[in-house]
Design an enzyme around this catalytic site. Structure first.
Site, PDB file in Angstrom:
ATOM      1  N   ASP A 135       1.000  -1.344  -0.614  1.00 35.57           N
ATOM      2  CA  ASP A 135       0.122  -0.121   0.051  1.00 35.57           C
ATOM      3  C   ASP A 135       0.738   1.172   0.008  1.00 35.57           C
ATOM      4  O   ASP A 135       1.771   1.803   0.414  1.00 35.57           O
ATOM      5  CB  ASP A 135      -1.204  -0.412   1.739  1.00 35.57           C
ATOM      6  CG  ASP A 135      -2.363   0.359   0.787  1.00 35.57           C
ATOM      7  OD1 ASP A 135      -2.444   1.685   0.785  1.00 35.57           O
ATOM      8  OD2 ASP A 135      -3.115  -0.207   1.627  1.00 35.57           O
ATOM      9  N   ASP A 237      -3.536   4.747  -2.023  1.00 36.93           N
ATOM     10  CA  ASP A 237      -4.189   5.302  -1.119  1.00 36.93           C
ATOM     11  C   ASP A 237      -4.999   7.066  -0.968  1.00 36.93           C
ATOM     12  O   ASP A 237      -4.320   7.189  -1.899  1.00 36.93           O
ATOM     13  CB  ASP A 237      -4.040   5.316  -0.015  1.00 36.93           C
ATOM     14  CG  ASP A 237      -4.796   5.367   1.416  1.00 36.93           C
ATOM     15  OD1 ASP A 237      -6.260   5.026   1.457  1.00 36.93           O
ATOM     16  OD2 ASP A 237      -4.785   6.490   2.007  1.00 36.93           O
ATOM     17  N   GLU A 302      -7.095   3.372  -5.438  1.00 35.05           N
ATOM     18  CA  GLU A 302      -8.195   3.536  -4.656  1.00 35.05           C
ATOM     19  C   GLU A 302      -8.799   5.029  -5.368  1.00 35.05           C
ATOM     20  O   GLU A 302      -8.841   5.851  -4.556  1.00 35.05           O
ATOM     21  CB  GLU A 302      -7.880   3.479  -2.954  1.00 35.05           C
ATOM     22  CG  GLU A 302      -9.553   3.157  -1.945  1.00 35.05           C
ATOM     23  CD  GLU A 302      -9.205   3.890  -1.054  1.00 35.05           C
ATOM     24  OE1 GLU A 302      -9.724   3.672  -0.320  1.00 35.05           O
ATOM     25  OE2 GLU A 302      -8.381   5.379  -0.628  1.00 35.05           O
ATOM     26  N   HIS A 365     -11.267  -3.551   3.760  1.00 36.96           N
ATOM     27  CA  HIS A 365     -11.007  -2.938   4.970  1.00 36.96           C
ATOM     28  C   HIS A 365     -11.715  -2.023   5.744  1.00 36.96           C
ATOM     29  O   HIS A 365     -12.231  -1.938   6.515  1.00 36.96           O
ATOM     30  CB  HIS A 365     -10.017  -2.921   5.420  1.00 36.96           C
ATOM     31  CG  HIS A 365      -9.245  -2.031   4.824  1.00 36.96           C
ATOM     32  ND1 HIS A 365      -8.636  -1.815   3.452  1.00 36.96           N
ATOM     33  CD2 HIS A 365      -8.750  -1.075   4.951  1.00 36.96           C
ATOM     34  CE1 HIS A 365      -8.486  -0.734   2.481  1.00 36.96           C
ATOM     35  NE2 HIS A 365      -8.702  -0.170   4.314  1.00 36.96           N
ATOM     36  N   ASP A 366     -12.570  -0.976   4.194  1.00 37.31           N
ATOM     37  CA  ASP A 366     -13.614  -0.727   4.781  1.00 37.31           C
ATOM     38  C   ASP A 366     -14.817  -0.189   4.281  1.00 37.31           C
ATOM     39  O   ASP A 366     -15.684   0.285   4.736  1.00 37.31           O
ATOM     40  CB  ASP A 366     -13.402   0.785   3.632  1.00 37.31           C
ATOM     41  CG  ASP A 366     -11.927   1.409   3.787  1.00 37.31           C
ATOM     42  OD1 ASP A 366     -11.452   1.061   5.383  1.00 37.31           O
ATOM     43  OD2 ASP A 366     -11.381   1.695   3.006  1.00 37.31           O
TER      44      ASP A 366
HETATM   45  C1  GLC Z   1      -8.107   5.054   2.397  1.00 34.74           C
HETATM   46  C2  GLC Z   1      -8.117   3.893   3.309  1.00 34.74           C
HETATM   47  C3  GLC Z   1      -8.567   4.063   5.128  1.00 34.74           C
HETATM   48  C4  GLC Z   1      -7.759   5.123   5.321  1.00 34.74           C
HETATM   49  C5  GLC Z   1      -8.243   6.462   4.574  1.00 34.74           C
HETATM   50  C6  GLC Z   1      -6.716   7.298   5.153  1.00 34.74           C
HETATM   51  O1  GLC Z   1      -9.482   5.041   2.192  1.00 34.74           O
HETATM   52  O2  GLC Z   1      -8.743   2.661   1.879  1.00 34.74           O
HETATM   53  O3  GLC Z   1      -8.882   2.669   4.913  1.00 34.74           O
HETATM   54  O4  GLC Z   1      -8.713   5.034   6.571  1.00 34.74           O
HETATM   55  O5  GLC Z   1      -7.555   6.025   3.122  1.00 34.74           O
HETATM   56  O6  GLC Z   1      -6.054   6.947   5.128  1.00 34.74           O
END
Ligand code: GLC
Length: 572
Positions: A135, A237, A302, A365-366
């Site tokens: 990541d 991310d 993402e 995971h979100d």
């Molecule tokens: C992304 C991650 C998430 C995190 C956010 C801030 O959306 O998937 O888990 O809280 O970024 O880094």
């Protein structure tokens, strides 16, 4: 005359030379493109398995998953035929946002082990012909990162401009109305220096200023640090948030919004999300990865945004992400019909310009686990869907055995997303085989006695075996490697589509309904042989397409015989 003759020989020679140079250049470009396509095959043809490291396997007994734990479980991936692992952040972090608040991008958090453990994991995955992705969190750091500590130390710090600092508004208070994704103002006041810093997530995650070239250089060094070690690529991310409006204008309130939704949803994010400048930055990263010629390094983005904004991140000339995640299927829940699933798929494929590679995600995971949203009985059918749609499939750990969210009592929740991050369910023993420790960082879901990898490994009709069969299918038949895809039938319960390339032809029929279904697929004639049945019972059975019977939540992958013809394409 003679001179003229000589002149025309020269001219003919130059013309021939020119033609040859053109042919050579075109041929060379073509060869290079072919070569590049070949190098990309690994992530186009294989499934990506998303590991949440803190919850996968604890090897130290401290109740937290770690890198050695993953090494110890590599056989599992060989059993399944999984070739690509992607790890959520493993870097040094105070863990305010579970590792997405990084305080050292070039080291491993002690919770997960150390750099030797990482090197071993990388070596072991490569030795097994697998790839490892990490990541990359470039939008922000932890407030404990030395860059931020330096930046906040004084208005004159050489790193002051590495973050986004502004004076209070004229009448006092935050500089503008921007809101953090997690709620509340996106600005926090630093009393010592009398200015506000920007954070689009937690206050402990100050936003880096990616317009600053030194910051981008420092982030490039982070990428190179891991690429030089041999990492095969990154998931990037929070991409929409990389840069913000340089005039820091207030964002307008949406003309209509649901007041019960989080505050972040009330504003039109025209000054904080998906600005053009983001694309320039992503292009720089792609170009950096392209310098690595030994093997192709992948970049996935993402992007939580509307589809057109997401698609833009492929880059006009495929010069940005190899793909931005396609989060369309994350919206599925128990109210959705087969027609809704069809809608999500067709909208995405229609939005995808030629030459771009699709991908599919059921969970991460979100968001709550797909099994919890749609109902555990549909997990098999959803795995059939995920692994037979055209493009790369991404599996969130545990989806292959049908894991559902754990119940984490509100008072002990550290994060609202804890339920979908519960420990991997390996076996029916204590702590589901995740840890030998006494206290786990998160509880195991109650269903682990039956929903676990070991029990399912012993049962040839299990979801785990179904998943393994689906992975095998993808590698055995060329029509699952290409993009040939046609929907031939859809109603509220049933979705049927073909995957084909040359003589390789399969029909997939899925019952998303609440009851058994019998009927004719009027878009296709003939018959075929069941290759995969989600219930793991009908393999080898011959099926007539004018009379198909499916139980509730059953899915069939049927190899079509030569005589099958698509009568008419009802849809698409
Ligand atoms: C992304 C991650 C998430 C995190 C956010 C801030 O959306 O998937 O888990 O809280 O970024 O880094």
């Amino acid at each position: 005359m003679e001179f003229g003759g000589f002149g025309s020989i020269i001219a003919a020679f130059l013309a021939a030379l020119f033609v040859n140079v053109v042919i050579f250049t075109v041929w060379k470009g073509y060869k290079e493109r072919k070569e590049q396509e070949k190098r990309k095959k690994w992530w186009k043809e294989n499934v990506i398995y998303h590991i949440y490291p803190r919850s996968f396997q604890d090897s130290s007994g401290d109740g937290n998953g770690d890198l050695r734990g993953i090494v110890n479980r590599l056989d599992y991936f060989e059993f399944l035929g999984i070739k690509i692992l992607y790890l959520s952040p493993i870097f040094t972090s105070p863990m305010v946002d579970n590792g997405y608040d990084v305080s050292d991008f070039k080291d491993i958090d002690p919770l997960f082990g150390n750099m030797n453990d990482f090197d071993e994991l990388l070596k072991e995955t490569h030795a097994r012909g697998m790839k490892l992705m990490l990541d990359f969190v470039p939008n922000h750091t932890s407030d404990q990162h030395p860059w931020f500590l330096e930046s906040r130390s004084s208005r004159h710090s050489p790193k002051r401009d590495w973050y986004v600092w502004l004076n209070p508004a004229a009448g006092g208070g935050p500089p503008n109305n921007w809101v953090s994704v997690f709620g509340g103002s996106a600005w926090s006041y630093d009393a010592k220096t009398g200015q506000y810093y920007l954070h689009q997530f937690c206050a402990e995650q100050p936003d880096l200023n990616l317009r600053n070239i030194e910051v981008r250089q420092a982030l490039n060094e982070v990428l190179m640090f891991w690429l030089d070690r041999g990492v095969d690529g990154f998931r990037v991310d929070a991409v929409p948030h990389l840069v913000e409006d340089s005039k820091f204008r207030d964002e307008p309130t949406k003309s209509e919004y649901d007041p019960s939704r989080p505050q972040h949803d009330h504003l039109e994010h025209i000054f904080t999300k998906n600005l053009d400048y983001n694309h320039k930055i992503v292009q720089e990263w792609r170009a950096l990865l392209d310098k690595y010629k030994d093997s192709y390094r992948i970049l996935i983005g993402e992007i939580m945004a509307d589809l057109p904004d997401v698609i833009r991140y492929y880059g006009g000339r495929n010069n940005e992400f190899d793909f931005p995640f396609n989060f369309g299927l994350l919206g599925l829940d128990d109210t959705k019909t087969a027609e809704d699933v069809y809608q999500v798929i067709s909208e995405y494929l229609a939005a995808l310009p030629r030459g771009k590679w699709p991908n599919w995600v059921l969970g991460n995971h979100d968001v709550p686990r797909i099994g919890s949203k749609v109902g555990p009985e549909y997990c098999r059918a959803l795995n059939v869907l995920l692994l037979t749609l055209p493009g790369t499939a991404i599996t969130y750990y545990g989806e292959e055995i049908g894991m559902t969210d754990a119940k984490v009592p509100l008072k002990s929740q550290k994060d609202f997303r804890d339920p979908q991050r519960s420990p991997m369910q390996w076996c029916s023993e204590r702590h589901a085989g995740f840890s030998s420790g006494t206290k786990l960082w998160l509880p195991v879901a109650k269903n682990f006695k039956t929903v676990n990898a070991e029990a399912q490994k012993l049962d040839p009709t299990s979801m785990l075996h179904l998943y393994r069969e689906l992975v095998r299918l993808r590698s055995a038949y060329k029509c699952f490697k290409g993009l040939g895809f046609k929907v031939v039938y859809v109603d509220t319960s049933i979705l049927a589509y073909t995957r084909s390339e040359g003589h390789c032809k399969f029909l997939i029929v899925i019952n998303f309904g609440h009851e058994s279904w019998t009927g004719a697929l009027n878009g296709i004639s003939g018959s075929g042989i069941v290759e995969i049945d989600s219930e793991m019972k009908m393999k080898g059975t011959s099926i007539q397409f004018d009379k198909i019977a499916l139980h509730k939540a059953q899915a069939l992958v049927i190899q079509m015989t030569e005589k099958n013809e698509l009568m008419k394409i009802v849809l698409n």
